[in-house]
Design a protein around this motif. Structure first.
Motif, mmCIF file in Angstrom:
data_model
loop_
_atom_site.group_PDB
_atom_site.id
_atom_site.type_symbol
_atom_site.label_atom_id
_atom_site.label_comp_id
_atom_site.label_asym_id
_atom_site.label_seq_id
_atom_site.Cartn_x
_atom_site.Cartn_y
_atom_site.Cartn_z
ATOM 1 N N TYR A 172 -19.409 104.427 -29.098
ATOM 2 C CA TYR A 172 -19.150 105.484 -30.075
ATOM 3 C C TYR A 172 -19.279 104.914 -31.481
ATOM 4 O O TYR A 172 -18.698 103.866 -31.804
ATOM 5 C CB TYR A 172 -17.735 106.044 -29.904
ATOM 6 C CG TYR A 172 -17.566 106.984 -28.723
ATOM 7 C CD1 TYR A 172 -17.073 108.277 -28.908
ATOM 8 C CD2 TYR A 172 -17.871 106.592 -27.418
ATOM 9 C CE1 TYR A 172 -16.908 109.146 -27.842
ATOM 10 C CE2 TYR A 172 -17.714 107.446 -26.349
ATOM 11 C CZ TYR A 172 -17.226 108.733 -26.561
ATOM 12 O OH TYR A 172 -17.073 109.582 -25.503
ATOM 13 N N ALA A 214 -16.970 115.544 -35.015
ATOM 14 C CA ALA A 214 -16.738 114.531 -33.984
ATOM 15 C C ALA A 214 -17.132 115.033 -32.603
ATOM 16 O O ALA A 214 -17.036 116.231 -32.308
ATOM 17 C CB ALA A 214 -15.271 114.104 -33.976
ATOM 18 N N PHE A 268 -15.438 119.891 -33.583
ATOM 19 C CA PHE A 268 -15.813 119.136 -32.394
ATOM 20 C C PHE A 268 -16.980 119.826 -31.686
ATOM 21 O O PHE A 268 -17.095 121.053 -31.688
ATOM 22 C CB PHE A 268 -14.626 119.034 -31.438
ATOM 23 C CG PHE A 268 -13.455 118.269 -31.987
ATOM 24 C CD1 PHE A 268 -13.483 116.891 -32.065
ATOM 25 C CD2 PHE A 268 -12.327 118.940 -32.447
ATOM 26 C CE1 PHE A 268 -12.409 116.180 -32.582
ATOM 27 C CE2 PHE A 268 -11.247 118.245 -32.953
ATOM 28 C CZ PHE A 268 -11.289 116.867 -33.029
ATOM 29 N N LEU A 307 -13.921 113.426 -28.072
ATOM 30 C CA LEU A 307 -12.900 112.841 -28.945
ATOM 31 C C LEU A 307 -11.842 113.850 -29.349
ATOM 32 O O LEU A 307 -10.903 113.493 -30.078
ATOM 33 C CB LEU A 307 -13.562 112.278 -30.212
ATOM 34 C CG LEU A 307 -14.487 111.075 -30.028
ATOM 35 C CD1 LEU A 307 -15.281 110.827 -31.310
ATOM 36 C CD2 LEU A 307 -13.690 109.827 -29.652
ATOM 37 N N ALA A 325 -18.478 111.257 -36.271
ATOM 38 C CA ALA A 325 -18.138 110.345 -35.175
ATOM 39 C C ALA A 325 -18.863 110.820 -33.923
ATOM 40 O O ALA A 325 -18.591 111.912 -33.416
ATOM 41 C CB ALA A 325 -16.630 110.315 -34.944
ATOM 42 N N SER A 326 -19.773 110.003 -33.438
ATOM 43 C CA SER A 326 -20.660 110.383 -32.343
ATOM 44 C C SER A 326 -20.358 109.591 -31.081
ATOM 45 O O SER A 326 -19.843 108.470 -31.137
ATOM 46 C CB SER A 326 -22.113 110.133 -32.776
ATOM 47 O OG SER A 326 -23.017 110.318 -31.709
ATOM 48 N N SER A 344 -22.539 115.768 -29.745
ATOM 49 C CA SER A 344 -22.944 114.951 -30.896
ATOM 50 C C SER A 344 -24.323 115.323 -31.428
ATOM 51 O O SER A 344 -24.549 115.349 -32.643
ATOM 52 C CB SER A 344 -22.916 113.466 -30.517
ATOM 53 O OG SER A 344 -21.617 113.061 -30.177
ATOM 54 N N VAL A 399 -14.378 116.320 -40.801
ATOM 55 C CA VAL A 399 -14.772 115.356 -39.772
ATOM 56 C C VAL A 399 -15.484 116.090 -38.636
ATOM 57 O O VAL A 399 -14.913 116.967 -37.990
ATOM 58 C CB VAL A 399 -13.538 114.603 -39.217
ATOM 59 C CG1 VAL A 399 -13.964 113.610 -38.143
ATOM 60 C CG2 VAL A 399 -12.790 113.900 -40.344
ATOM 61 N N LEU A 404 -19.425 105.729 -35.877
ATOM 62 C CA LEU A 404 -19.085 106.665 -36.944
ATOM 63 C C LEU A 404 -19.738 106.238 -38.245
ATOM 64 O O LEU A 404 -19.973 105.051 -38.487
ATOM 65 C CB LEU A 404 -17.569 106.805 -37.102
ATOM 66 C CG LEU A 404 -16.722 105.634 -37.589
ATOM 67 C CD1 LEU A 404 -16.665 105.571 -39.108
ATOM 68 C CD2 LEU A 404 -15.303 105.743 -37.044
ATOM 69 N N PHE A 429 -8.643 112.499 -31.285
ATOM 70 C CA PHE A 429 -8.746 112.675 -32.738
ATOM 71 C C PHE A 429 -7.687 113.652 -33.249
ATOM 72 O O PHE A 429 -7.227 113.532 -34.388
ATOM 73 C CB PHE A 429 -10.152 113.145 -33.123
ATOM 74 C CG PHE A 429 -11.066 112.017 -33.507
ATOM 75 C CD1 PHE A 429 -10.986 110.781 -32.897
ATOM 76 C CD2 PHE A 429 -12.035 112.185 -34.486
ATOM 77 C CE1 PHE A 429 -11.833 109.738 -33.248
ATOM 78 C CE2 PHE A 429 -12.889 111.157 -34.862
ATOM 79 C CZ PHE A 429 -12.784 109.922 -34.237
ATOM 80 N N PHE A 451 -11.261 119.206 -38.587
ATOM 81 C CA PHE A 451 -12.169 118.776 -37.527
ATOM 82 C C PHE A 451 -13.108 119.878 -37.083
ATOM 83 O O PHE A 451 -12.740 121.053 -37.021
ATOM 84 C CB PHE A 451 -11.379 118.308 -36.303
ATOM 85 C CG PHE A 451 -10.573 117.060 -36.522
ATOM 86 C CD1 PHE A 451 -11.202 115.844 -36.745
ATOM 87 C CD2 PHE A 451 -9.189 117.092 -36.498
ATOM 88 C CE1 PHE A 451 -10.465 114.683 -36.940
ATOM 89 C CE2 PHE A 451 -8.443 115.943 -36.684
ATOM 90 C CZ PHE A 451 -9.086 114.739 -36.905
#
Length: 261
Positions: A225, A26, A53, A30, A73-74, A56, A24, A227, A34, A51
């Motif tokens: 946001y 993100a 991070f 988040l 996920a933006s 974005s 993911v 995704l 998250f 994840f």
């Protein structure tokens, strides 16, 4: 020998479960929520997601260049839409909403009523994130444009004097364990920093003396946001994305200060 075989099998199964978790990518805003949602998903029987991070726009470029991602996920709808347009995702799901606030150093008297005056004051350093690389920077530009509608010429002045301190791949990194926004303001790089309200609250958990100031309604800018699922139907990525849209996940998002679509 039997004990060794059992231990080896257990380790292999644990490694397989970890490998099965969705990758993911993100938005950095988040990270806290998250991380909570990843733990909740695993507690409910899902494979713990892995994840990455970051800003974005930077993440979008990494994925487009070939980085493996099952879910993106933006902090805006535009970046994930590029993968829909390229035929790599079916649709963008809007799953949360944020707002811009000002994170203000201790000792300043800033209110929604005088926020614009504070931002244009030559005695104060104004900080923001980097446009294009980070949607928070793009939203700050939108806010400056709204200011220009109130006072012609002031938007360009704000954009020119605003220091782009975070969000780019080459932005200075805070010390290990520090919240980047708390660090930027506490260290004096900015007296006021334009960021998401959720980021302001996280910064104030670390440095309670910092202030969170809402923008007045005529300057307020919201952030949607979105995704996208980049892996095949029925994949762990799709299952985790569905979880993010579920009622338990929405409750966690709301508790962390995100508005729900």
């Amino acid at each position: 020998m039997r004990t060794l075989i059992v231990a080896t099998c257990t380790a292999l199964l644990a490694g397989a479960a970890q490998a099965d978790g969705a990758s993911v990518h993100a938005a950095g805003s988040l990270k806290a929520v998250f991380t909570q949602l990843g733990k909740l998903y695993a507690e409910q029987g899902g494979a713990a997601p892995r994840f990455e991070f970051g800003p974005s726009g930077v993440l979008r470029e990494k994925i487009a260049a070939g980085a493996t991602a099952d879910v993106f996920a933006s902090a805006n709808m535009t970046h994930p839409q590029t993968f829909v347009d390229a035929g790599k995702a079916a649709k963008v799901e809007r799953f949360a909403r944020n707002e811009l606030c000002l994170l203000v150093r201790p000792g300043l008297t800033v209110t929604p009523a005088n926020a614009l005056d504070a931002m244009v004051s030559r005695d104060l350093k104004l900080g923001a994130s980097t446009p294009k690389a980070d949607p928070a920077g793009d939203y700050a530009v939108q806010m400056f444009q709204r200011a220009d509608a109130l006072r012609p010429g002031i938007g360009r002045a704000l954009a020119a004097r605003g220091r782009q301190l975070t969000g780019a791949a080459n932005s200075a990194k805070p010390p290990e364990g520090r919240n980047v926004y708390a660090w930027v303001v506490e260290s004096g790089q900015a007296d006021l920093f334009v960021t998401y309200c959720t980021n302001s609250r996280l910064a104030r958990r670390e440095v309670p003396a910092l202030q969170e100031v809402a923008l007045p309604s005529d300057l307020a800018v919201g952030a949607d946001y979105g995704l996208v699922v980049l892996s095949a139907p029925g994949s762990e990525g799709e299952r985790f994305a569905q979880f993010l849209l579920s009622e338990p996940a929405r409750k966690v998002l709301a508790a962390d200060g995100f508005a729900l679509p």
